[in-house]
Write a protein that holds these residues in place. Sequence first.
Motif, PDB file in Angstrom:
ATOM      1  N   PHE A 203       0.810  -1.224   0.000  1.00 35.95           N
ATOM      2  CA  PHE A 203       0.000   0.000   0.000  1.00 35.95           C
ATOM      3  C   PHE A 203       0.846   1.279   0.000  1.00 35.95           C
ATOM      4  CE2 PHE A 203      -2.303  -3.166   2.665  1.00 35.95           C
ATOM      5  CZ  PHE A 203      -3.227  -3.541   1.702  1.00 35.95           C
ATOM      6  N   GLY A 204       2.066   1.203  -0.527  1.00 37.74           N
ATOM      7  CA  GLY A 204       2.899   2.388  -0.639  1.00 37.74           C
ATOM      8  C   GLY A 204       3.468   2.892   0.679  1.00 37.74           C
ATOM      9  N   LEU A 205       3.397   2.092   1.711  1.00 35.23           N
ATOM     10  CA  LEU A 205       3.942   2.487   3.018  1.00 35.23           C
ATOM     11  C   LEU A 205       5.461   2.498   2.967  1.00 35.23           C
ATOM     12  CD1 LEU A 205       1.617   0.374   5.354  1.00 35.23           C
ATOM     13  CD2 LEU A 205       1.429   2.807   4.822  1.00 35.23           C
ATOM     14  N   SER A 206       6.060   3.319   3.801  1.00 36.09           N
ATOM     15  CA  SER A 206       7.520   3.405   3.841  1.00 36.09           C
ATOM     16  C   SER A 206       7.994   3.597   5.284  1.00 36.09           C
ATOM     17  CB  SER A 206       8.022   4.568   2.971  1.00 36.09           C
ATOM     18  OG  SER A 206       7.533   5.798   3.468  1.00 36.09           O
ATOM     19  N   VAL A 207       9.254   3.309   5.505  1.00 39.20           N
ATOM     20  CA  VAL A 207       9.864   3.444   6.825  1.00 39.20           C
ATOM     21  C   VAL A 207      11.150   4.247   6.692  1.00 39.20           C
ATOM     22  CG1 VAL A 207      10.966   2.190   8.731  1.00 39.20           C
ATOM     23  CG2 VAL A 207       8.902   1.269   7.673  1.00 39.20           C
ATOM     24  N   SER A 208      11.323   5.230   7.540  1.00 40.37           N
ATOM     25  CA  SER A 208      12.543   6.030   7.509  1.00 40.37           C
ATOM     26  C   SER A 208      13.657   5.322   8.266  1.00 40.37           C
ATOM     27  CB  SER A 208      12.290   7.406   8.133  1.00 40.37           C
ATOM     28  OG  SER A 208      12.019   7.283   9.521  1.00 40.37           O
ATOM     29  N   ALA A 209      14.890   5.780   8.044  1.00 38.64           N
ATOM     30  CA  ALA A 209      16.038   5.189   8.736  1.00 38.64           C
ATOM     31  C   ALA A 209      15.937   5.412  10.247  1.00 38.64           C
ATOM     32  CB  ALA A 209      17.330   5.787   8.198  1.00 38.64           C
ATOM     33  N   ASP A 210      15.438   6.576  10.662  1.00 42.44           N
ATOM     34  CA  ASP A 210      15.295   6.863  12.098  1.00 42.44           C
ATOM     35  C   ASP A 210      14.261   5.946  12.745  1.00 42.44           C
ATOM     36  OD1 ASP A 210      17.181   8.849  11.931  1.00 42.44           O
ATOM     37  OD2 ASP A 210      15.720  10.465  11.641  1.00 42.44           O
ATOM     38  N   THR A 211      13.162   5.704  12.041  1.00 41.96           N
ATOM     39  CA  THR A 211      12.130   4.801  12.569  1.00 41.96           C
ATOM     40  C   THR A 211      12.676   3.385  12.706  1.00 41.96           C
ATOM     41  OG1 THR A 211      10.379   6.119  11.540  1.00 41.96           O
ATOM     42  CG2 THR A 211       9.824   3.880  12.207  1.00 41.96           C
ATOM     43  N   LEU A 212      13.436   2.941  11.713  1.00 41.56           N
ATOM     44  CA  LEU A 212      14.027   1.603  11.760  1.00 41.56           C
ATOM     45  C   LEU A 212      15.027   1.501  12.912  1.00 41.56           C
ATOM     46  CD1 LEU A 212      14.048  -1.126  10.310  1.00 41.56           C
ATOM     47  CD2 LEU A 212      15.965  -0.290   8.936  1.00 41.56           C
ATOM     48  N   TYR A 213      15.773   2.567  13.140  1.00 42.31           N
ATOM     49  CA  TYR A 213      16.729   2.594  14.254  1.00 42.31           C
ATOM     50  C   TYR A 213      16.002   2.445  15.595  1.00 42.31           C
ATOM     51  CZ  TYR A 213      19.921   4.526  17.736  1.00 42.31           C
ATOM     52  OH  TYR A 213      20.687   4.714  18.860  1.00 42.31           O
ATOM     53  N   THR A 214      14.907   3.181  15.759  1.00 40.81           N
ATOM     54  CA  THR A 214      14.134   3.100  17.008  1.00 40.81           C
ATOM     55  C   THR A 214      13.561   1.703  17.209  1.00 40.81           C
ATOM     56  OG1 THR A 214      13.554   5.444  16.809  1.00 40.81           O
ATOM     57  CG2 THR A 214      12.226   4.098  18.301  1.00 40.81           C
ATOM     58  N   ALA A 215      13.005   1.131  16.139  1.00 40.77           N
ATOM     59  CA  ALA A 215      12.423  -0.204  16.239  1.00 40.77           C
ATOM     60  C   ALA A 215      13.479  -1.245  16.586  1.00 40.77           C
ATOM     61  CB  ALA A 215      11.740  -0.567  14.922  1.00 40.77           C
ATOM     62  N   ALA A 216      14.661  -1.120  15.973  1.00 36.15           N
ATOM     63  CA  ALA A 216      15.735  -2.078  16.252  1.00 36.15           C
ATOM     64  C   ALA A 216      16.238  -1.937  17.684  1.00 36.15           C
ATOM     65  CB  ALA A 216      16.881  -1.873  15.267  1.00 36.15           C
ATOM     66  N   ALA A 217      16.374  -0.702  18.156  1.00 35.73           N
ATOM     67  CA  ALA A 217      16.834  -0.477  19.522  1.00 35.73           C
ATOM     68  C   ALA A 217      15.855  -1.045  20.544  1.00 35.73           C
ATOM     69  CB  ALA A 217      17.045   1.021  19.759  1.00 35.73           C
ATOM     70  N   VAL A 218      14.560  -0.855  20.287  1.00 33.05           N
ATOM     71  CA  VAL A 218      13.534  -1.399  21.192  1.00 33.05           C
ATOM     72  C   VAL A 218      13.555  -2.932  21.152  1.00 33.05           C
ATOM     73  CG1 VAL A 218      11.050  -1.588  21.582  1.00 33.05           C
ATOM     74  CG2 VAL A 218      12.060   0.636  21.034  1.00 33.05           C
ATOM     75  N   ALA A 219      13.735  -3.509  19.965  1.00 35.99           N
ATOM     76  CA  ALA A 219      13.748  -4.968  19.827  1.00 35.99           C
ATOM     77  C   ALA A 219      14.948  -5.597  20.512  1.00 35.99           C
ATOM     78  CB  ALA A 219      13.732  -5.352  18.347  1.00 35.99           C
ATOM     79  N   LEU A 220      16.053  -4.861  20.569  1.00 36.15           N
ATOM     80  CA  LEU A 220      17.257  -5.412  21.187  1.00 36.15           C
ATOM     81  C   LEU A 220      17.081  -5.673  22.682  1.00 36.15           C
ATOM     82  CD1 LEU A 220      20.289  -3.571  19.538  1.00 36.15           C
ATOM     83  CD2 LEU A 220      19.784  -6.018  19.507  1.00 36.15           C
ATOM     84  N   VAL A 221      16.206  -4.924  23.326  1.00 36.89           N
ATOM     85  CA  VAL A 221      16.018  -5.090  24.774  1.00 36.89           C
ATOM     86  C   VAL A 221      15.534  -6.505  25.106  1.00 36.89           C
ATOM     87  CG1 VAL A 221      14.795  -4.275  26.816  1.00 36.89           C
ATOM     88  CG2 VAL A 221      15.643  -2.631  25.133  1.00 36.89           C
ATOM     89  N   PRO A 222      14.397  -6.971  24.559  1.00 38.48           N
ATOM     90  CA  PRO A 222      13.990  -8.356  24.864  1.00 38.48           C
ATOM     91  C   PRO A 222      14.939  -9.399  24.285  1.00 38.48           C
ATOM     92  CG  PRO A 222      12.559  -7.403  23.187  1.00 38.48           C
ATOM     93  CD  PRO A 222      13.395  -6.283  23.714  1.00 38.48           C
ATOM     94  N   LEU A 223      15.588  -9.087  23.176  1.00 39.11           N
ATOM     95  CA  LEU A 223      16.513 -10.049  22.582  1.00 39.11           C
ATOM     96  C   LEU A 223      17.719 -10.291  23.484  1.00 39.11           C
ATOM     97  CD1 LEU A 223      16.458  -8.875  18.845  1.00 39.11           C
ATOM     98  CD2 LEU A 223      15.538 -11.021  19.754  1.00 39.11           C
ATOM     99  N   VAL A 224      18.209  -9.237  24.125  1.00 40.91           N
ATOM    100  CA  VAL A 224      19.347  -9.372  25.036  1.00 40.91           C
ATOM    101  C   VAL A 224      18.929 -10.024  26.346  1.00 40.91           C
ATOM    102  CG1 VAL A 224      21.057  -8.082  26.363  1.00 40.91           C
ATOM    103  CG2 VAL A 224      20.588  -7.437  24.002  1.00 40.91           C
ATOM    104  N   VAL A 225      17.699  -9.771  26.772  1.00 38.54           N
ATOM    105  CA  VAL A 225      17.199 -10.352  28.031  1.00 38.54           C
ATOM    106  C   VAL A 225      16.802 -11.819  27.842  1.00 38.54           C
ATOM    107  CG1 VAL A 225      15.368 -10.173  29.773  1.00 38.54           C
ATOM    108  CG2 VAL A 225      16.447  -8.108  28.894  1.00 38.54           C
ATOM    109  N   ALA A 226      16.502 -12.227  26.617  1.00 37.90           N
ATOM    110  CA  ALA A 226      16.033 -13.584  26.340  1.00 37.90           C
ATOM    111  C   ALA A 226      16.948 -14.679  26.897  1.00 37.90           C
ATOM    112  CB  ALA A 226      15.837 -13.776  24.835  1.00 37.90           C
ATOM    113  N   PRO A 227      18.286 -14.566  26.794  1.00 35.16           N
ATOM    114  CA  PRO A 227      19.139 -15.618  27.367  1.00 35.16           C
ATOM    115  C   PRO A 227      18.952 -15.798  28.869  1.00 35.16           C
ATOM    116  CG  PRO A 227      20.387 -14.329  25.793  1.00 35.16           C
ATOM    117  CD  PRO A 227      19.079 -13.626  25.969  1.00 35.16           C
ATOM    118  N   VAL A 228      18.657 -14.724  29.590  1.00 32.54           N
ATOM    119  CA  VAL A 228      18.424 -14.842  31.031  1.00 32.54           C
ATOM    120  C   VAL A 228      17.184 -15.691  31.293  1.00 32.54           C
ATOM    121  CG1 VAL A 228      17.980 -13.575  33.171  1.00 32.54           C
ATOM    122  CG2 VAL A 228      19.508 -12.602  31.439  1.00 32.54           C
ATOM    123  N   ALA A 229      16.113 -15.399  30.556  1.00 36.79           N
ATOM    124  CA  ALA A 229      14.891 -16.182  30.687  1.00 36.79           C
ATOM    125  C   ALA A 229      15.125 -17.626  30.253  1.00 36.79           C
ATOM    126  CB  ALA A 229      13.775 -15.552  29.850  1.00 36.79           C
TER     127      ALA A 229
END
Length: 244
Positions: A203-229
């Motif tokens: 549908f012509g949607l797009s993502v900016s580099a800043d938005t992708l950076y924010t999403a990746a940074a947020v995703a890294l939090v549970p990904l790094v905590v996952a080994p503890v769990a």
Amino acid sequence: AALVTLSWRRARRSPLKLLYAFYPLLILAGLFANIIQTGEVPAYLPYAILVFLAWAAGVIFTLNPLGDQGAALASTLLSRVTGHTFVRALVLAGLVVAIPLGTLATAVVAYLSPLDVQTALVLVVAAPIVMVLSAVLSIGIGMAFPKFEATKVTRSMKTVLPSMWAFVLFTLYLFVTTAAGAVVYEPVVREVGAGIVSWALPFGLSVSADTLYTAAAVALVPLVVAPVAAYRYAVRRFDYYTLA
């Protein structure tokens, strides 16, 4: 110490079990041939080597901890070994070999590559941390999806390999974590990633580099905590595991 030694003895007696840890090398075989011909190491090779080492460190002894026990599983469960001891022993059995060799390999490849000194140092420092997280995460996945049936490796030889679910989930975790880390750390990857995601969106949607950076940074939090769990789950799984 006994559990670590036993893991090494099993690996020595059944080396075919360890062959699957080197599957990613088949992907890099053509690249190594090109490096030998040209004498040039591409800038992305240290990253690829680090991901491969993290994969290998996670599958050697920890991706099928229950299945690897074989006939000794009942004795191990009935012994005084606790979940903490069992999990730490298997993680240590792989890391005591993987960390020295893996860190050295990362340092050598990073030195030979055109990467700047700062990036090379970051990769070398990150190598042991990444391998520890990888091994701890994999034992949680391996405890959740054990496999006890032998798989035919050659015409006359069978061995017990990790389950397909364990392989897929562990590989997916490494891929997503690597992609998120690359987006956060490297602006070029961020720009390219934003272009690829925007092209794939409907549908012509797009993502900016800043938005992708924010999403990746947020995703890294549970990904790094996952080994503890995963570690906590593996300990509980062993302590309360019963044979059918």
